[in-house]
Scaffold this motif. Structure first.
Motif, PDB file in Angstrom:
ATOM      1  N   LYS A  92       0.784  -1.210  -0.161  1.00 15.45           N
ATOM      2  CA  LYS A  92      -0.150  -0.083  -0.097  1.00 15.45           C
ATOM      3  C   LYS A  92       0.891   1.195  -0.184  1.00 15.45           C
ATOM      4  O   LYS A  92       0.436   2.475  -0.075  1.00 15.45           O
ATOM      5  N   PHE A  93       2.215   1.149  -0.034  1.00 14.83           N
ATOM      6  CA  PHE A  93       3.045   2.330   0.275  1.00 14.83           C
ATOM      7  C   PHE A  93       3.672   2.585  -1.153  1.00 14.83           C
ATOM      8  O   PHE A  93       4.012   1.850  -2.129  1.00 14.83           O
ATOM      9  N   GLY A  94       4.058   3.972  -1.378  1.00 15.54           N
ATOM     10  CA  GLY A  94       4.918   4.460  -2.268  1.00 15.54           C
ATOM     11  C   GLY A  94       6.404   4.699  -1.372  1.00 15.54           C
ATOM     12  O   GLY A  94       6.313   5.141  -0.342  1.00 15.54           O
ATOM     13  N   ILE A  95       7.459   4.501  -2.293  1.00 20.11           N
ATOM     14  CA  ILE A  95       8.677   4.594  -1.734  1.00 20.11           C
ATOM     15  C   ILE A  95       9.673   5.444  -2.562  1.00 20.11           C
ATOM     16  O   ILE A  95       9.661   5.396  -3.594  1.00 20.11           O
ATOM     17  N   PRO A  96      10.420   6.504  -1.873  1.00 17.00           N
ATOM     18  CA  PRO A  96      11.309   7.329  -2.881  1.00 17.00           C
ATOM     19  C   PRO A  96      12.289   6.239  -3.217  1.00 17.00           C
ATOM     20  O   PRO A  96      12.537   5.151  -3.096  1.00 17.00           O
ATOM     21  N   GLU A  97      12.573   6.778  -4.613  1.00 20.78           N
ATOM     22  CA  GLU A  97      13.548   5.920  -5.426  1.00 20.78           C
ATOM     23  C   GLU A  97      15.006   5.910  -4.904  1.00 20.78           C
ATOM     24  O   GLU A  97      15.662   4.939  -4.806  1.00 20.78           O
ATOM     25  N   VAL A  98      15.229   6.905  -4.294  1.00 16.76           N
ATOM     26  CA  VAL A  98      16.572   7.016  -3.544  1.00 16.76           C
ATOM     27  C   VAL A  98      16.402   6.312  -2.045  1.00 16.76           C
ATOM     28  O   VAL A  98      15.524   7.358  -1.058  1.00 16.76           O
ATOM     29  N   ARG A  99      17.272   5.624  -1.487  1.00 13.41           N
ATOM     30  CA  ARG A  99      17.194   5.172  -0.193  1.00 13.41           C
ATOM     31  C   ARG A  99      18.322   5.915   0.674  1.00 13.41           C
ATOM     32  O   ARG A  99      19.538   6.089   0.016  1.00 13.41           O
ATOM     33  N   PRO A 100      18.004   6.296   2.012  1.00 12.76           N
ATOM     34  CA  PRO A 100      19.083   6.976   2.732  1.00 12.76           C
ATOM     35  C   PRO A 100      19.987   5.963   3.009  1.00 12.76           C
ATOM     36  O   PRO A 100      19.720   4.856   3.470  1.00 12.76           O
ATOM     37  N   LYS A 101      21.517   6.298   3.197  1.00 13.84           N
ATOM     38  CA  LYS A 101      22.518   5.340   3.507  1.00 13.84           C
ATOM     39  C   LYS A 101      22.494   4.970   4.722  1.00 13.84           C
ATOM     40  O   LYS A 101      22.831   3.882   5.256  1.00 13.84           O
ATOM     41  N   TYR A 102      22.040   5.835   5.713  1.00 12.92           N
ATOM     42  CA  TYR A 102      21.970   5.530   7.232  1.00 12.92           C
ATOM     43  C   TYR A 102      20.968   5.473   7.975  1.00 12.92           C
ATOM     44  O   TYR A 102      21.054   5.684   9.130  1.00 12.92           O
ATOM     45  N   ALA A 103      19.931   5.165   7.528  1.00 11.12           N
ATOM     46  CA  ALA A 103      18.690   4.900   8.084  1.00 11.12           C
ATOM     47  C   ALA A 103      17.526   4.228   7.324  1.00 11.12           C
ATOM     48  O   ALA A 103      17.873   4.141   5.836  1.00 11.12           O
ATOM     49  N   LEU A 104      16.527   3.654   7.824  1.00 14.87           N
ATOM     50  CA  LEU A 104      15.610   2.947   6.998  1.00 14.87           C
ATOM     51  C   LEU A 104      14.833   3.913   6.518  1.00 14.87           C
ATOM     52  O   LEU A 104      14.229   3.697   4.961  1.00 14.87           O
ATOM     53  N   GLY A 105      14.516   5.188   6.819  1.00 18.24           N
ATOM     54  CA  GLY A 105      13.613   6.302   6.138  1.00 18.24           C
ATOM     55  C   GLY A 105      12.133   5.862   5.922  1.00 18.24           C
ATOM     56  O   GLY A 105      11.718   6.123   5.281  1.00 18.24           O
ATOM     57  N   PHE A 106      11.768   5.161   6.952  1.00 18.61           N
ATOM     58  CA  PHE A 106      10.208   5.044   6.845  1.00 18.61           C
ATOM     59  C   PHE A 106       9.356   6.167   6.817  1.00 18.61           C
ATOM     60  O   PHE A 106       8.406   6.145   6.442  1.00 18.61           O
ATOM     61  N   ASP A 107       9.981   7.163   7.442  1.00 20.09           N
ATOM     62  CA  ASP A 107       8.874   8.635   7.427  1.00 20.09           C
ATOM     63  C   ASP A 107       9.048   9.199   6.214  1.00 20.09           C
ATOM     64  O   ASP A 107       8.468  10.337   6.022  1.00 20.09           O
ATOM     65  N   THR A 108       9.674   8.831   5.091  1.00 17.98           N
ATOM     66  CA  THR A 108       9.543   9.314   3.964  1.00 17.98           C
ATOM     67  C   THR A 108       8.576   8.485   3.168  1.00 17.98           C
ATOM     68  O   THR A 108       8.550   8.937   1.710  1.00 17.98           O
ATOM     69  N   TRP A 109       8.038   7.562   3.466  1.00 15.73           N
ATOM     70  CA  TRP A 109       7.191   6.638   2.786  1.00 15.73           C
ATOM     71  C   TRP A 109       5.786   7.270   2.717  1.00 15.73           C
ATOM     72  O   TRP A 109       5.605   8.217   3.373  1.00 15.73           O
ATOM     73  N   TRP A 110       5.043   6.959   1.844  1.00 15.72           N
ATOM     74  CA  TRP A 110       3.626   7.344   1.965  1.00 15.72           C
ATOM     75  C   TRP A 110       2.614   6.315   1.456  1.00 15.72           C
ATOM     76  O   TRP A 110       3.040   5.106   0.965  1.00 15.72           O
ATOM     77  N   VAL A 111       1.195   6.595   1.749  1.00 20.01           N
ATOM     78  CA  VAL A 111       0.336   5.608   1.241  1.00 20.01           C
ATOM     79  C   VAL A 111      -0.223   5.899   0.046  1.00 20.01           C
ATOM     80  O   VAL A 111      -0.707   7.077  -0.318  1.00 20.01           O
ATOM     81  N   GLU A 112      -0.139   4.920  -0.908  1.00 23.04           N
ATOM     82  CA  GLU A 112      -0.714   5.226  -2.368  1.00 23.04           C
ATOM     83  C   GLU A 112      -2.414   5.577  -2.365  1.00 23.04           C
ATOM     84  O   GLU A 112      -3.046   4.836  -1.419  1.00 23.04           O
TER      85      GLU A 112
END
Length: 600
Positions: free
Chosen positions: A579-599
């Motif tokens: 159900k999620f959209g995820i940025p094409e670039v992932r952060p090197k030093y974190a999971l970055g879940f706060d950058t995901w979104w609900v489609e």
């Protein structure tokens, strides 16, 4: 120019009235910047629009549900009492925020401008005019001063130790605040000052900060507490009036309208609940679950995504941690002997499906790990403490005891018994005893019953050495309280590390933290050589020095055998409903879940 003059005169007057030393540097002498780096230059310029690992056009909306283990009874994460609710940090902002694709850089959040002189003796922050708490009250310099006073005087002892080198905090005017430091060699201190969540004085000044409470607090962050069921669930709602939504550091982040945490008491039930669609996102820590529990129609049909996301973070040290305050663990020969009873190779093959790598270093998966003999530059760091450390520090590369992986352990048990004999222990009719005839026995404290399958083979090997070991599984509240009071013999714990270790190393290893309730020095280390290296690390003037000093500290910790190293993996194991959209670039030093979104 007039504003700077007024600010300087105001500060001099405040210093005079409070008996504080006045300062001579005028504000125009130091450039105002948008961010600061621990070492080197910032990646992002002053006019950057968003972090590379975010999608600035990510849609807002939807609800995400995660799982939590145990329970909670407080919304105050800043004190030692109580168990705070997961996600509570979502309601707070700090003066700065960290970039997740740089080793250690901070960019202005509540702060619009930052001034830091070359000698780093002080730092100043100008708070944004639009910054406000969730009740509409502006964030001021007075709130910053009050926050640090409150945390250092009434908060967890951690704050007093972590920020001990701050000598003065001065409100220069309504929106400008200055921190003055005692130790000019501590390069990290100006950065970690900015990370502290700023608390509203008008909310806390008439409340008891020292007691856990479920009164809904006021923050300045992107989320508000929407609803909760004590100990069972909590839901945060994205603040529609959040003051900082359009800042470059926030663009593409905090996209979920509702963010919930549902609590479970049993890990197996929590996994089944995920498979049944009760929550949306799960980070898996158990290798067996990852190998066998993520199968079925939902996975085959793509409704649940299973993914390993590589990262570049140090993995730190997960280990059996011995409480050296206990007499039976005070001798490093004994600690090293016990390490021979852990058969990682068999455990990894028979229980973990080969998922892990053995940990040898406290800075595993990083350039700071001591994996070769000391270089000449590192020997210069170690030479002043040569007489205080084991000779192996200079002569050998540490490796945790290894086995053939067949479960036999004869050679390892024999070597362990030799070490125990050297330390004064004798095997008498199958029972290991000290010179006073007392048997060697201890308890392993656990929070998850599932970990017993890993601990039990270790215990069986210890029994072959004549040692009696029991397991005690307790709930999260008991576990936290017993760790805070150092009321344990041995625990399984992780000592995490960042890409830029600094002040927190005092919490882990320094003598000052050994007897302070609630510190991270679970081991109880009181070692002048370690103290010296911790201070050297904190004062590292550049990245090269930091790496060398971290390796030196690593060696001394390794060869004192403070822990029994376990294992690590350099990837996040995550599963999520599709159900999620995820940025094409992932952060090197974190999971970055706060950058995901609900489609949509």
């Amino acid at each position: 120019m007039l504003n700077s003059l007024y600010r300087l005169v105001g500060c001099l007057l405040i210093c005079f009235l409070m008996g504080l030393p006045a300062y001579s540097e005028s504000l125009p002498q130091v450039e105002s910047v948008h961010g600061i780096a621990m070492h080197g230059d910032l990646k992002y310029p002053a006019d950057f629009t968003h972090f590379d690992y975010t999608n600035p056009n990510a849609p807002k909306g939807g609800r995400v549900v995660q799982s939590s283990m145990g329970s909670f009874d407080s919304f105050n994460p800043f004190i030692v009492k109580g168990t705070p609710a997961d996600g509570i940090g979502l309601i707070y902002d700090g003066l700065t925020t960290k970039a997740q694709d740089e080793p250690f850089s901070e960019y202005g959040l509540l702060a619009k401008h930052i001034r830091l002189p070359e000698d780093r003796r002080w730092i100043e922050f100008d708070i944004r005019e639009e910054a406000q708490f969730s009740d509409g009250v502006p964030v001021t310099a007075e709130d910053v001063v009050y926050t640090f006073k409150l945390l250092r005087e009434q908060g967890s002892p951690f704050f007093r130790a972590y920020y001990a080198d701050i000598t003065n905090i001065i409100a220069l005017d309504k929106r400008s605040v200055r921190f003055e430091f005692a130790d000019t060699q501590n390069r990290e201190l100006p950065l970690i000052v900015g990370e502290v969540p700023i608390l509203p004085k008008h909310y806390w000044e008439n409340r008891d900060f020292t007691e856990p409470s479920l009164d809904i607090p006021i923050g300045s962050g992107p989320y508000l507490i929407h609803s909760y069921d004590p100990g069972r669930s909590i839901t945060y709602r994205r603040n529609p009036d959040y003051w900082g939504v359009n800042l470059p550091v926030n663009k593409g982040r905090n996209n979920f309208d509702l963010w919930s945490f549902e609590y479970y008491r049993d890990a197996t039930i929590a996994l089944e609940a995920f498979r049944a669609g009760r929550y949306d996102f799960r980070q898996e820590h158990a290798a067996k679950n990852w190998a066998t529990g993520y199968t079925g129609a939902a996975f085959d049909q793509g409704r649940i995504i299973r993914e390993e996301i590589k990262h570049e973070n140090p993995t730190g040290m997960q280990a059996f941690i011995m409480n050296t305050r206990r007499a039976q663990f005070s001798d490093p020969r004994v600690r090293y002997a016990l390490a021979h009873a852990f058969d990682f190779e068999w455990t990894n093959r028979a229980i973990f499906y080969g998922a892990y790598r053995r940990s040898h270093s406290f800075f595993s998966n990083s350039e700071m790990a001591a994996t070769e003999l000391p270089t000449p530059e590192e020997l210069e760091i170690l030479e002043p403490i040569r007489d205080l450390v084991p000779p192996e520090v200079f002569e050998q590369v540490y490796q945790a005891p290894q086995t053939e992986g067949d479960g036999q352990m004869r050679l390892q048990i024999r070597k362990g018994l030799h070490l125990l004999a050297d330390a004064g222990w004798t095997l008498d009719k199958g029972v290991l005893r000290n010179a006073q005839g007392e048997p060697f026995r201890f308890e392993i404290l656990l929070i998850q019953r599932e970990f017993e399958r890993i601990v039990n083979p270790f215990i069986r090997n210890l029994e072959r050495m004549g040692i009696t070991v029991t397991i005690r599984v307790v709930d999260i509240s008991q576990y936290i309280n017993r760790l805070r009071d150092y009321d344990f013999d041995m625990v399984v714990s992780s000592l995490g590390q960042s890409n830029s270790p600094g002040n927190e190393q005092r919490e882990f290893w320094h003598s000052e933290s050994a007897d302070r309730p609630g510190s991270r020095n679970l081991i109880g280390i009181k070692n002048p050589a370690v103290d010296h290296l911790v201070e050297q690390l904190i004062q590292a003037p550049d990245r090269e020095s930091l790496v060398l000093r971290a390796r030196a500290l690593d060696r001394v910790l390794q060869w004192n055998h403070y822990v029994i190293p376990q294992y690590h993996i350099n990837a996040y194991r995550v599963a999520y409903w599709n159900k999620f959209g995820i940025p094409e670039v992932r952060p090197k030093y974190a999971l970055g879940f706060d950058t995901w979104w609900v489609e949509p």
